[in-house]
Enzyme design. Structure first.
Site, PDB file in Angstrom:
ATOM      1  N   HIS A 184      14.758   8.862   9.672  1.00 15.47           N
ATOM      2  CA  HIS A 184      14.858   8.518  11.084  1.00 15.47           C
ATOM      3  C   HIS A 184      13.523   8.639  11.797  1.00 15.47           C
ATOM      4  CE1 HIS A 184      19.176   8.910  10.431  1.00 15.47           C
ATOM      5  NE2 HIS A 184      19.310   8.178  11.508  1.00 15.47           N
ATOM      6  N   GLU A 242      22.925  -4.759   9.905  1.00 12.68           N
ATOM      7  CA  GLU A 242      21.668  -5.135  10.559  1.00 12.68           C
ATOM      8  C   GLU A 242      21.151  -6.493  10.135  1.00 12.68           C
ATOM      9  OE1 GLU A 242      22.212  -2.120   9.660  1.00 12.68           O
ATOM     10  OE2 GLU A 242      21.848  -0.923  11.444  1.00 12.68           O
TER      11      GLU A 242
END
Lengths: 408, 428
Positions: free
Chosen positions: A213, A144
């Site tokens: 998450h 990322e």
């Protein structure tokens, strides 16, 4: 113009109580590597009729939507078939917006994990790689920080990348690039380089996705100077914000929500955008201003039904622009109702609600008849257990109670 | 495991030689020319590497520094013009940095200032081969990269003084040199964070060629960074992506053996950084970074490789900084003997010797260049001194490219429409 909030059959509205039958929720979400999209599940059907924003320069071009009142199934069917536009789900609206912008400007490209051949873990980039090629819809390795930085470098040198975080939480790994480079390079270069990047992805609390998450990154990113943050909540504003974000010369972070991807709505066929800095009036009212965004909008509207039946008249505003706040729309509302309730999904500490409370107090203190009430999620890592998860976030019953307290 | 120990006397500049630690890799190579002819480097079988996806060579090469008698054939690496250009650029870098030190101690610039003395061969050797449209990405030790790329000394000095005429309007400072005109993409304070940006610039070059069909777009990006950065995740992640997509980028490691006070040998499990290139599928080359001509030869090949679309190269330049990490660093940990050894390999002195011994130019011509550079640097200081400081009105100007990003105020107007915005006093 009627805005209709309607729960459809077995796939119950996402804002109902915990024992709702979420038959559609059989898909298993395993972190990062494989994901079965929630195909065909309609959490809720929301039809709103915003007009086409033809006057792109005007700020107030989007018309108001009035009266959140539940109607019967008959009237819905009748009204939808005769109206222009086309119906689609929120993730399709995002895809449509992205696709249209990619057709319009060949410099627009997408980068992210599984955006290409897989079509995106939430199908936002479905079929785009087939259409535009593997370089324009780039499947990146799991890195990322580096591919966000790569997007920034590409933006500095002339492209207009859209970087997808498979889950917003993964962008914590890109914090270095987002804070230092995305937000600051335009300034430290003395204005020489622009970074017209869009960083987007799903965040928020889902259905038992576990703590990592279920993060709300808007609260972490909000202090970064030089970026704009917007949150979409309906197919209409999802497409509009996506397009506006891509066209903007500023770096924009577009927050989507995991649970809203299957909302269905009829949206115009014409080209339109939603202004990045404006809030959206969902339901005008007189008694109290309820400020919200993203998924909590639906909890608020659910509570609004109850409140209306109890005789209250709440004004509901979807703030949409998390950074900067649209203090005009918010201020006008405060001046009218004198009571403010903020309903958000961020944690209590340091969230968007906290900043909004400060901004309203600073600017409109004289107009308030009562202290601002801010309903946020608990300062708790989101638990896996459904019962615990449910009490972590704000539920409609709490909203109803809060309004009743506020309006005493 | 250690580097080839630096020799006490530097080698003649005209005899680069190829030798490898790992015999299996380069046993088929003839001793010369070094790396210049890729035909010689095409190894069809290499037991150490999994080459099933690529036909090209994947090599790690260490170029040992060997003494060799200078053959008197006129087999020079540079012409007179090139020699003088290289000399001037290195002298500019050195003189500028020395002046920075003076100005810092006189209180004209503040904060963290990282000087490049001793490493000029790397900057000059690489950047002087680039076109204007090629991009350079640097670190906080970026003054000389900026100068080599063509940013005027005046603009850099003003930026250091924090004046509004600086290349970044005084908003960046020593560690954030940018120039759109010269395609200098920064100037980054955190190590490693520039490497993804460089990868992005290389991606744009490939995108322009393949998607936007600008067939002649062959812009190359150079990413400069140090030995400490080579232990950072962003380095490895970008090596992977660059090799995967064959991006036109050269990763240049300025290995000066020290990351502030941390010796490279104490922080790295395998200190031979060039060997990490083949692990990702790109050639890794080690070169004597105190020798501008050797660096230039390697750079030519690496840049040409990138321009041809064959992908990235990792070049490790063994170099040394004569000063401390920054002007605030007391530099107590480095062994004075080590410093003395490298001082004897001063790249400017070496080039000067080469130019004179090979009769490319006279001593007088070189002295004239020295004098000219002194004047340039003095002029830069004067210009910076006389430049105005940024006014308050500049405060809010470049935060957003589109200042609507500051949002809508309570009165319904955009904040940037507030008259106080241009004065820098608006409430945003």
């Amino acid at each position: 113009m009627a805005a209709i909030f309607h729960g459809v059959g077995a796939a119950a509205s996402l804002s109902l109580s915990p024992s709702n039958s979420f038959d559609s929720n059989k898909s298993v979400f395993s972190p990062r590597r494989s994901f079965s999209a929630r195909k065909g599940a309609s959490f809720a059907v929301v039809r709103s009729e915003g007009t086409v924003n033809l006057n792109l320069k005007g700020r107030r071009a989007q018309q108001l939507i009035s009266n959140a009142v539940a109607t019967t199934a008959d009237s819905i069917d009748a009204s939808s078939s005769s109206k222009p536009g086309h119906e689609l789900l929120l993730f399709e609206a995002l895809q449509e917006g992205l696709e249209e912008e990619m057709e319009r400007d060949p410099r627009v490209c997408v980068m992210g994990e599984d955006v290409g051949h897989y079509g995106g873990s939430y199908k936002v980039t479905k079929e785009l790689a087939k259409k535009f090629g593997d370089l324009r819809v780039l499947d990146t390795p799991i890195a990322e920080n580096s591919f966000t930085g790569m997007g920034i470098g590409a933006a500095m040198t002339g492209l207009r990348p859209v970087v997808e975080g498979m889950n917003m939480g993964f962008l914590l790994l890109a914090f270095n690039q987002i804070s230092n480079n995305c937000g600051m390079l335009h300034y430290t270069s003395g204005g020489q380089f622009t970074i017209p990047i869009v960083i987007r992805g799903p965040g928020g609390v889902g259905r038992q996705l576990g703590a990592e998450h279920s993060q709300r990154l808007e609260s972490y990113f909000q202090s970064i100077p030089g970026i704009q943050m917007v949150a979409c909540s309906t197919p209409y504003n999802a497409k509009g914000l996506m397009k506006a974000a891509i066209r903007s010369e500023n770096p924009v972070i577009l927050f989507e929500h995991v649970l809203l991807y299957n909302l269905k709505e009829r949206i115009p066929d014409e080209d339109y955008i939603c202004n990045l800095e404006e809030a959206e009036m969902v339901r005008p009212g007189e008694h109290v201003t309820i400020l919200t965004y993203s998924r909590m909008r639906y909890h608020v509207m659910q509570a609004a039904k109850t409140l209306v039946n109890k005789g209250y008249d709440p004004e509901v505003i979807d703030i949409r622009s998390l950074k900067p706040f649209d203090l005009y729309t918010i201020g006008n509302s405060v001046k009218k109702t004198h009571r403010v309730l903020i309903v958000e999904e961020c944690m209590r500490t340091g969230g968007i609600g906290a900043s909004l409370t400060a901004a309203i107090t600073e600017n409109f203190n004289d107009y308030l008849d009562a202290p601002i009430v801010c309903l946020s999620s608990q300062d708790v890592p989101t638990p896996y257990a459904g019962t615990l998860e449910e009490v972590t976030v704000v539920q409609p019953a709490q909203i109803v109670t809060a309004v009743e307290q506020l309006c005493k | 495991m250690a580097f080839s120990a630096p020799t006490a006397n530097f080698t003649p500049l005209n005899t680069p030689f190829l030798r490898s630690h790992d015999n299996t890799l380069v046993s088929s190579l003839s001793p010369s020319p070094f790396f210049g002819s890729t035909a010689k480097l095409r190894l069809s079988s290499s037991p150490n590497f999994n080459l099933h996806r690529r036909s090209g060579s994947v090599v790690a090469v260490s170029e040992a520094v060997k003494e060799k008698k200078f053959k008197s054939t006129r087999n020079l690496l540079i012409t007179k013009e090139e020699g003088l250009e290289l000399y001037e650029d290195m002298v500019l870098g050195r003189a500028f940095e020395d002046m920075c030190a003076q100005m810092y101690y006189r209180g004209k610039m503040f904060g963290f200032v990282h000087l490049y003395n001793g490493q000029e061969a790397v900057s000059t050797g690489f950047i002087k081969l680039l076109k204007l449209q090629d991009s350079v990405v640097s670190t906080y030790r970026d003054h000389v990269h900026a100068l080599s790329k063509g940013v005027p000394a005046r603009a850099v000095m003003s930026e250091l003084f924090g004046k509004t005429t600086g290349c970044c309007r005084g908003q960046g400072g020593s560690m954030h040199m940018f120039s759109r005109e010269h395609n200098l993409l920064g100037g980054f304070a955190f190590i490693g964070e520039g490497i993804p940006v460089a990868t992005g610039a290389a991606f744009t070059s490939k995108y322009k060629r393949e998607v936007l069909k600008e067939a002649d777009c062959d812009h190359v990006t150079l990413a400069f960074f140090g030995d400490g950065t080579c232990n950072n995740g962003q380095f490895f992640e970008c090596l992977n992506m660059a090799a995967l997509w064959k991006l036109p980028i050269v990763f240049v490691v300025e290995n000066n053996l020290w990351a502030i006070g941390m010796s490279h040998l104490r922080s790295t499990s395998d200190p031979q950084i060039y060997k990490k290139g083949p692990a990702f599928g790109m050639p890794g080359v080690h070169v004597d970074g105190m020798d501008v001509l050797k660096v230039r030869e390697v750079a030519k090949d690496a840049i040409a490789r990138a321009r041809r679309g064959e992908g990235p190269t990792l070049v490790e330049c063994e170099t040394y900084r004569f000063r401390g990490h920054s002007l605030a660093d007391p530099d107590e940990l480095r062994d004075p003997d080590e410093k003395a050894r490298y001082a004897m390999r001063d790249p400017i002195a070496a080039l000067k010797k080469y130019i004179i011994e090979n009769n490319l130019a006279s001593e007088a011509e070189l002295k004239a260049i020295d004098k000219k550079i002194d004047e340039v640097v003095e002029d830069a200081v004067e210009f910076a001194d006389e430049s105005p400081v940024p006014p308050r009105s500049q405060l809010l100007e470049n935060v957003f490219a589109d200042p609507k990003g500051f949002g809508i105020g309570p009165d319904g107007r955009y904040r940037c429409e507030d008259p106080k915005f241009t004065q820098g006093t608006a409430h945003v």
